[in-house]
Design an enzyme around this catalytic site. Structure first.
Site, PDB file in Angstrom:
ATOM      1  N   LYS A  13       0.840  -1.219   0.000  1.00  0.00           N
ATOM      2  CA  LYS A  13       0.000   0.000   0.000  1.00  0.00           C
ATOM      3  C   LYS A  13       0.866   1.256   0.000  1.00  0.00           C
ATOM      4  O   LYS A  13       0.611   2.185  -0.745  1.00  0.00           O
ATOM      5  CB  LYS A  13      -0.875   0.079   1.268  1.00  0.00           C
ATOM      6  CG  LYS A  13      -1.887  -1.005   1.427  1.00  0.00           C
ATOM      7  CD  LYS A  13      -2.801  -0.721   2.615  1.00  0.00           C
ATOM      8  CE  LYS A  13      -2.093  -0.671   3.957  1.00  0.00           C
ATOM      9  NZ  LYS A  13      -1.598  -1.945   4.459  1.00  0.00           N
ATOM     10  N   ARG A  88      -8.929   1.250   9.874  1.00  0.00           N
ATOM     11  CA  ARG A  88      -8.522  -0.132  10.144  1.00  0.00           C
ATOM     12  C   ARG A  88      -9.547  -0.871  10.992  1.00  0.00           C
ATOM     13  O   ARG A  88      -9.375  -2.058  11.247  1.00  0.00           O
ATOM     14  CB  ARG A  88      -7.203  -0.101  10.910  1.00  0.00           C
ATOM     15  CG  ARG A  88      -5.978  -0.572  10.133  1.00  0.00           C
ATOM     16  CD  ARG A  88      -4.801  -0.419  11.050  1.00  0.00           C
ATOM     17  NE  ARG A  88      -3.620  -1.122  10.687  1.00  0.00           N
ATOM     18  CZ  ARG A  88      -2.609  -0.598  10.000  1.00  0.00           C
ATOM     19  NH1 ARG A  88      -2.694   0.613   9.513  1.00  0.00           N
ATOM     20  NH2 ARG A  88      -1.516  -1.301   9.809  1.00  0.00           N
ATOM     21  N   ARG A 127      12.360  -6.722   4.062  1.00  0.00           N
ATOM     22  CA  ARG A 127      12.494  -5.279   3.888  1.00  0.00           C
ATOM     23  C   ARG A 127      13.220  -4.640   5.077  1.00  0.00           C
ATOM     24  O   ARG A 127      13.219  -5.171   6.179  1.00  0.00           O
ATOM     25  CB  ARG A 127      11.144  -4.614   3.624  1.00  0.00           C
ATOM     26  CG  ARG A 127      10.191  -4.594   4.781  1.00  0.00           C
ATOM     27  CD  ARG A 127       8.830  -4.036   4.369  1.00  0.00           C
ATOM     28  NE  ARG A 127       8.025  -3.719   5.538  1.00  0.00           N
ATOM     29  CZ  ARG A 127       6.768  -3.318   5.499  1.00  0.00           C
ATOM     30  NH1 ARG A 127       6.159  -3.170   4.339  1.00  0.00           N
ATOM     31  NH2 ARG A 127       6.111  -3.047   6.607  1.00  0.00           N
ATOM     32  N   ARG A 160      12.502  -3.250  11.313  1.00  0.00           N
ATOM     33  CA  ARG A 160      11.602  -2.679  12.320  1.00  0.00           C
ATOM     34  C   ARG A 160      11.121  -3.760  13.282  1.00  0.00           C
ATOM     35  O   ARG A 160      10.901  -4.892  12.866  1.00  0.00           O
ATOM     36  CB  ARG A 160      10.377  -2.067  11.615  1.00  0.00           C
ATOM     37  CG  ARG A 160      10.598  -0.649  11.164  1.00  0.00           C
ATOM     38  CD  ARG A 160       9.499  -0.071  10.307  1.00  0.00           C
ATOM     39  NE  ARG A 160       8.183  -0.660  10.439  1.00  0.00           N
ATOM     40  CZ  ARG A 160       7.189  -0.419   9.575  1.00  0.00           C
ATOM     41  NH1 ARG A 160       7.362   0.393   8.555  1.00  0.00           N
ATOM     42  NH2 ARG A 160       6.023  -0.978   9.731  1.00  0.00           N
ATOM     43  N   ARG A 171       0.146  -9.054  13.382  1.00  0.00           N
ATOM     44  CA  ARG A 171      -0.458  -7.967  12.595  1.00  0.00           C
ATOM     45  C   ARG A 171      -1.454  -8.534  11.578  1.00  0.00           C
ATOM     46  O   ARG A 171      -2.504  -7.963  11.318  1.00  0.00           O
ATOM     47  CB  ARG A 171       0.625  -7.147  11.889  1.00  0.00           C
ATOM     48  CG  ARG A 171       1.409  -6.263  12.859  1.00  0.00           C
ATOM     49  CD  ARG A 171       2.671  -5.716  12.222  1.00  0.00           C
ATOM     50  NE  ARG A 171       2.441  -4.737  11.178  1.00  0.00           N
ATOM     51  CZ  ARG A 171       3.371  -4.349  10.316  1.00  0.00           C
ATOM     52  NH1 ARG A 171       4.590  -4.854  10.373  1.00  0.00           N
ATOM     53  NH2 ARG A 171       3.095  -3.446   9.407  1.00  0.00           N
TER      54      ARG A 171
HETATM   55  P1  AMP Z   1       1.396   0.423   9.243  1.00  0.00           P
HETATM   56  O1  AMP Z   1       2.705   1.047   8.915  1.00  0.00           O
HETATM   57  O2  AMP Z   1       0.220   1.034   8.519  1.00  0.00           O
HETATM   58  O3  AMP Z   1       1.401  -1.095   9.099  1.00  0.00           O
HETATM   59  O4  AMP Z   1       1.105   0.733  10.789  1.00  0.00           O
HETATM   60  C1  AMP Z   1       2.022   0.342  11.790  1.00  0.00           C
HETATM   61  C2  AMP Z   1       1.314   0.197  13.114  1.00  0.00           C
HETATM   62  O5  AMP Z   1       0.734   1.468  13.490  1.00  0.00           O
HETATM   63  C3  AMP Z   1       0.142  -0.776  13.142  1.00  0.00           C
HETATM   64  O6  AMP Z   1       0.562  -2.118  13.336  1.00  0.00           O
HETATM   65  C4  AMP Z   1      -0.664  -0.233  14.325  1.00  0.00           C
HETATM   66  O7  AMP Z   1      -0.066  -0.574  15.551  1.00  0.00           O
HETATM   67  C5  AMP Z   1      -0.512   1.276  14.165  1.00  0.00           C
HETATM   68  N1  AMP Z   1      -1.574   1.856  13.306  1.00  0.00           N
HETATM   69  C6  AMP Z   1      -1.431   2.446  12.086  1.00  0.00           C
HETATM   70  N2  AMP Z   1      -2.597   2.862  11.597  1.00  0.00           N
HETATM   71  C7  AMP Z   1      -3.529   2.541  12.527  1.00  0.00           C
HETATM   72  C8  AMP Z   1      -4.957   2.694  12.602  1.00  0.00           C
HETATM   73  N3  AMP Z   1      -5.643   3.263  11.605  1.00  0.00           N
HETATM   74  N4  AMP Z   1      -5.572   2.238  13.722  1.00  0.00           N
HETATM   75  C9  AMP Z   1      -4.891   1.670  14.729  1.00  0.00           C
HETATM   76  N5  AMP Z   1      -3.561   1.479  14.728  1.00  0.00           N
HETATM   77  C10 AMP Z   1      -2.877   1.911  13.634  1.00  0.00           C
END
Ligand code: AMP
Length: 215
Positions: A13, A88, A127, A160, A171
């Site tokens: 994404k 989400r 990555r 990370r 996740r």
């Molecule tokens: P991402 O980089 O989008 O995978 O986000 C990394 C982490 O940030 C996720 O695993 C969540 O812990 C938190 N996070 C990001 N966006 C959201 C959201 N819309 N709602 C809740 N937690 C979020």
């Protein structure tokens, strides 16, 4: 164009959002990036979010909805935006609907990028992020380089914490439980464009651009 990019962690994404953002000159709003920046800056939000993110769990809805409310009211969103990582949960999706209604925005498109779990786990393990600028690279792109090709920071590549396999599996589980119902929410409205995320970045972006009529 107003766009919600939807899909499991690791599906690409962020990469696709960056390509659309530079092509259309509209902001790419990644809630994950916003939270990681807050963690780096050690703000109140960052302190709250850090542990939750390291476990691969979700930051509470109210916090996330507040972040998006503020962000969508910034002037650069007037001509469009790409949401990556939000909504989400169904609660976030309903709050977003209400917010867009208030802002008199009705032309939001949803792009759902798909891939199977094993492919996602392998992609994410493959990555590395730059500690300094947050840019994500695949190992083949780094290939012995010690300086980040985006910001030139030295020895800044790392895996990370939330990209480690056990956390990635969590996740994906969280995605299935909380985030898949969001797709049903948008499918009921009939505005989801689903795209197979397997293939090279260029192959996938070609499909995304075609679906969105981006020339
Ligand atoms: P991402 O980089 O989008 O995978 O986000 C990394 C982490 O940030 C996720 O695993 C969540 O812990 C938190 N996070 C990001 N966006 C959201 C959201 N819309 N709602 C809740 N937690 C979020």
């Amino acid at each position: 164009m107003r766009l919600i990019l939807f899909g499991a962690p690791g599906v690409g994404k962020g990469t696709q959002a960056k390509l659309i953002s530079s092509k259309l000159n509209i902001p790419h709003i990644s809630t994950g990036d916003i939270l990681r920046q807050a963690v780096k800056d050690q703000t109140q939000l960052g302190k709250k979010a850090h542990e939750i993110m390291n476990r691969g769990d979700l930051v509470p809805d109210d916090i996330m909805i507040g972040i998006i409310q503020d962000r969508l009211h910034k002037p650069d969103c007037e001509k469009g935006f790409i949401l990556d990582g939000f909504p989400r949960t169904v609660k976030q999706a309903i709050a977003l609907d209400k917010l867009l209604d208030e802002m008199k925005i009705s032309d939001v498109k949803v792009v759902n990028i798909t891939a199977n779990d094993d492919e996602l786990v392998s992609r994410i393990g493959n990555r590395r992020a730059c500690k300094n600028c947050g840019q994500i690279f695949i190992l083949q792109e780094i290939d012995g380089k010690t300086n980040c090709t985006n910001c030139n920071a030295e020895n800044s590549f790392y895996l990370r914490d939330d990209d480690k396999e056990a956390v990635v599996r969590n996740r994906l589980q969280v995605f299935r439980e909380n985030t898949k119902p969001v797709l049903d929410f948008y499918e009921d409205k009939g505005n989801v464009n689903t795209i197979d995320g397997l293939g090279s970045i260029t192959e996938v972006s070609k499909k995304v651009f075609e679906k969105l009529d981006i020339i």
